[in-house]
Design an enzyme around this catalytic site. Structure first.
Site, PDB file in Angstrom:
ATOM      1  N   ASP A  39      52.540 -63.533  23.210  1.00 35.45           N
ATOM      2  CA  ASP A  39      52.612 -62.980  21.858  1.00 35.45           C
ATOM      3  C   ASP A  39      51.196 -62.928  21.318  1.00 35.45           C
ATOM      4  O   ASP A  39      50.265 -63.482  21.917  1.00 35.45           O
ATOM      5  CB  ASP A  39      53.489 -63.850  20.947  1.00 35.45           C
ATOM      6  CG  ASP A  39      54.214 -63.036  19.875  1.00 35.45           C
ATOM      7  OD1 ASP A  39      53.629 -62.029  19.410  1.00 35.45           O
ATOM      8  OD2 ASP A  39      55.336 -63.409  19.520  1.00 35.45           O
ATOM      9  N   ASN A  93      60.965 -58.861  25.929  1.00 34.53           N
ATOM     10  CA  ASN A  93      61.673 -58.878  24.651  1.00 34.53           C
ATOM     11  C   ASN A  93      60.889 -58.278  23.492  1.00 34.53           C
ATOM     12  O   ASN A  93      61.470 -57.807  22.518  1.00 34.53           O
ATOM     13  CB  ASN A  93      62.034 -60.335  24.327  1.00 34.53           C
ATOM     14  CG  ASN A  93      62.465 -60.525  22.895  1.00 34.53           C
ATOM     15  OD1 ASN A  93      63.555 -60.128  22.497  1.00 34.53           O
ATOM     16  ND2 ASN A  93      61.590 -61.126  22.092  1.00 34.53           N
ATOM     17  N   TYR A 160      62.219 -45.295  17.649  1.00 33.07           N
ATOM     18  CA  TYR A 160      62.790 -46.567  18.086  1.00 33.07           C
ATOM     19  C   TYR A 160      63.978 -46.346  19.010  1.00 33.07           C
ATOM     20  O   TYR A 160      64.058 -46.936  20.095  1.00 33.07           O
ATOM     21  CB  TYR A 160      63.222 -47.377  16.858  1.00 33.07           C
ATOM     22  CG  TYR A 160      63.876 -48.698  17.184  1.00 33.07           C
ATOM     23  CD1 TYR A 160      63.114 -49.819  17.487  1.00 33.07           C
ATOM     24  CD2 TYR A 160      65.268 -48.831  17.193  1.00 33.07           C
ATOM     25  CE1 TYR A 160      63.707 -51.039  17.786  1.00 33.07           C
ATOM     26  CE2 TYR A 160      65.873 -50.045  17.484  1.00 33.07           C
ATOM     27  CZ  TYR A 160      65.093 -51.138  17.784  1.00 33.07           C
ATOM     28  OH  TYR A 160      65.688 -52.345  18.088  1.00 33.07           O
ATOM     29  N   LYS A 164      64.655 -47.395  22.988  1.00 36.33           N
ATOM     30  CA  LYS A 164      65.734 -48.298  23.386  1.00 36.33           C
ATOM     31  C   LYS A 164      66.634 -47.667  24.450  1.00 36.33           C
ATOM     32  O   LYS A 164      67.109 -48.346  25.361  1.00 36.33           O
ATOM     33  CB  LYS A 164      66.540 -48.731  22.158  1.00 36.33           C
ATOM     34  CG  LYS A 164      65.721 -49.599  21.211  1.00 36.33           C
ATOM     35  CD  LYS A 164      65.254 -50.863  21.902  1.00 36.33           C
ATOM     36  CE  LYS A 164      64.052 -51.501  21.315  1.00 36.33           C
ATOM     37  NZ  LYS A 164      63.640 -52.740  21.993  1.00 36.33           N
ATOM     38  N   ILE A 193      70.544 -58.754  14.256  1.00 40.88           N
ATOM     39  CA  ILE A 193      70.310 -60.172  14.527  1.00 40.88           C
ATOM     40  C   ILE A 193      69.330 -60.675  13.478  1.00 40.88           C
ATOM     41  O   ILE A 193      68.386 -59.973  13.102  1.00 40.88           O
ATOM     42  CB  ILE A 193      69.724 -60.393  15.943  1.00 40.88           C
ATOM     43  CG1 ILE A 193      70.649 -59.795  17.007  1.00 40.88           C
ATOM     44  CG2 ILE A 193      69.500 -61.876  16.199  1.00 40.88           C
ATOM     45  CD1 ILE A 193      72.001 -60.444  17.124  1.00 40.88           C
ATOM     46  N   THR A 195      66.403 -61.901  12.517  1.00 37.32           N
ATOM     47  CA  THR A 195      65.042 -62.144  12.985  1.00 37.32           C
ATOM     48  C   THR A 195      64.078 -61.540  11.975  1.00 37.32           C
ATOM     49  O   THR A 195      64.490 -61.038  10.925  1.00 37.32           O
ATOM     50  CB  THR A 195      64.785 -61.496  14.357  1.00 37.32           C
ATOM     51  OG1 THR A 195      64.753 -60.065  14.210  1.00 37.32           O
ATOM     52  CG2 THR A 195      65.865 -61.870  15.359  1.00 37.32           C
TER      53      THR A 195
END
Length: 262
Positions: A39, A93, A160, A164, A193, A195
Site C-alpha cells: 500500500d 485487492n 470503474y 471490474k 462493504i 470500507t
C-alpha cells in the site's frame, strides 16, 4: 480452518492498509501466514502492521507500493521473497472508484487513472508474483465487484465498472493459463462493504443529469439490511486460498447479501 492453516505460507495483499485488504491481512496472519502489506505507506498501513505483529510477532511487513508503477511492484515482490522466502498467496485487492461522471464529461485522464489502478495494478501484481507462485503452486484472488458484472445502476461509474468486468475476464484467462502450475485464480465480487473506498470517489456536478431513480424495497441489502463488513469478505478470501477450495478456480463469487438480486 485451523489457526495453522497457512503456516509457512507467504501472502501478498494489495490495498492492505485499510478495508478489505486490512481485514484479509489480519485473517490470514491469524491462520499462520506471513503477510506482506502492499500500500502507500501511511498511518493506517503502519497501524495494520503493528497490530498484526503485536498479536503474531514477525508475521507482517509493510511495503510502500504504488501498484501502477511496474518497477516498484517488481522490486517490492523481490523484497518479499528475500525477507520471507517465497510467495504462496496473492490477494490483488487494491482499487479506486475514481471519477463518477457522464461519459461526455469524463476526461481521458480520469478514465485512465481508474484503469491504471484497477486493471493495470491487478495485472502488475499478478505478473510479478506468478514466477514465484509457479515454484510450488498457490492461489490468486482478485477483488472485482458486482458493478460491471451483476449491477449496472451505478450511474457515472463507466470506468470503474469496465475495470471490474475486465478483472473477471482476466481471472478466467489466468485460471486456465496457470492451472498446470497448480495456481488457482478466482475473482470475488463484493456489493456494498463498509470500507473507506468512497474516499477515492470524485463525483462530478453533471452526474445528477443522467441518474435514473431506482426505488428498492425497504433497504438495498436484503440479508443484513446494511452494508457488509470487511471481515466477512476476508473470511471468503481465506477460504478461497485454503486447501478446502483446492478444486475451485476460474470462479466468480458474489458476496453482497443479495443486493444485486434487487
Amino acid at each position: 480452518m485451523t489457526t495453522a492453516q497457512f503456516h509457512d505460507q507467504v501472502a501478498i495483499i494489495t490495498g492492505a492498509g485499510s478495508g478489505i485488504g486490512q481485514a484479509a491481512a489480519m485473517r490470514l496472519a491469524q491462520s499462520g501466514a506471513k503477510v506482506a502489506l502492499f500500500d502507500l505507506i501511511d498511518k493506517r498501513t503502519e497501524a495494520t502492521k503493528q497490530t498484526i505483529n503485536e498479536r503474531f510477532p514477525g508475521h507482517a511487513e509493510a511495503y510502500d507500493v504504488d501498484i501502477t508503477n511496474d518497477l516498484r511492484v517488481k522490486r517490492a515482490v523481490e523484497e518479499v521473497v528475500q525477507q520471507f522466502g517465497g510467495v504462496h498467496i496473492v490477494f490483488a485487492n487494491a482499487g479506486i472508484n475514481g471519477t463518477l461522471a457522464p461519459i461526455e464529461e469524463l476526461s481521458l485522464e480520469e478514465w485512465q487513472k481508474t484503469l491504471d489502478v484497477n486493471l493495470n495494478g491487478t495485472f502488475l501484481t499478478v505478473k510479478h508474483t506468478v514466477p514465484y507462485l509457479k515454484k510450488q503452486g498457490g492461489s490468486i484472488v482478485i477483488t472485482s465487484s458486482i458493478n460491471g458484472n451483476d449491477r449496472f445502476a451505478g450511474f457515472g461509474m463507466s470506468a470503474y465498472s469496465t475495470t471490474k468486468a475486465g478483472q473477471v475476464a482476466f481471472s478466467k484467462m489466468l485460471a486456465l493459463e496457470l492451472a498446470k502450475y497448480n495456481i488457482r485464480v478466482n475473482a470475488i465480487c463484493p456489493g456494498a462493504i463498509d470500507t473507506n473506498i468512497d474516499a477515492s470517489t470524485k463525483i462530478s456536478e453533471e452526474l445528477r443529469e443522467i441518474v435514473i431513480p431506482v426505488e428498492y424495497p425497504e433497504g438495498s441489502q436484503p440479508l443484513a439490511h446494511a452494508a457488509g463488513k470487511a471481515h466477512q469478505v476476508a473470511d471468503l478470501v481465506a477460504f478461497l486460498v485454503s486447501k478446502e477450495a483446492s478444486h475451485i478456480t476460474g470462479a466468480r463469487i458474489v458476496i453482497d447479501g443479495a443486493e444485486s438480486l434487487l
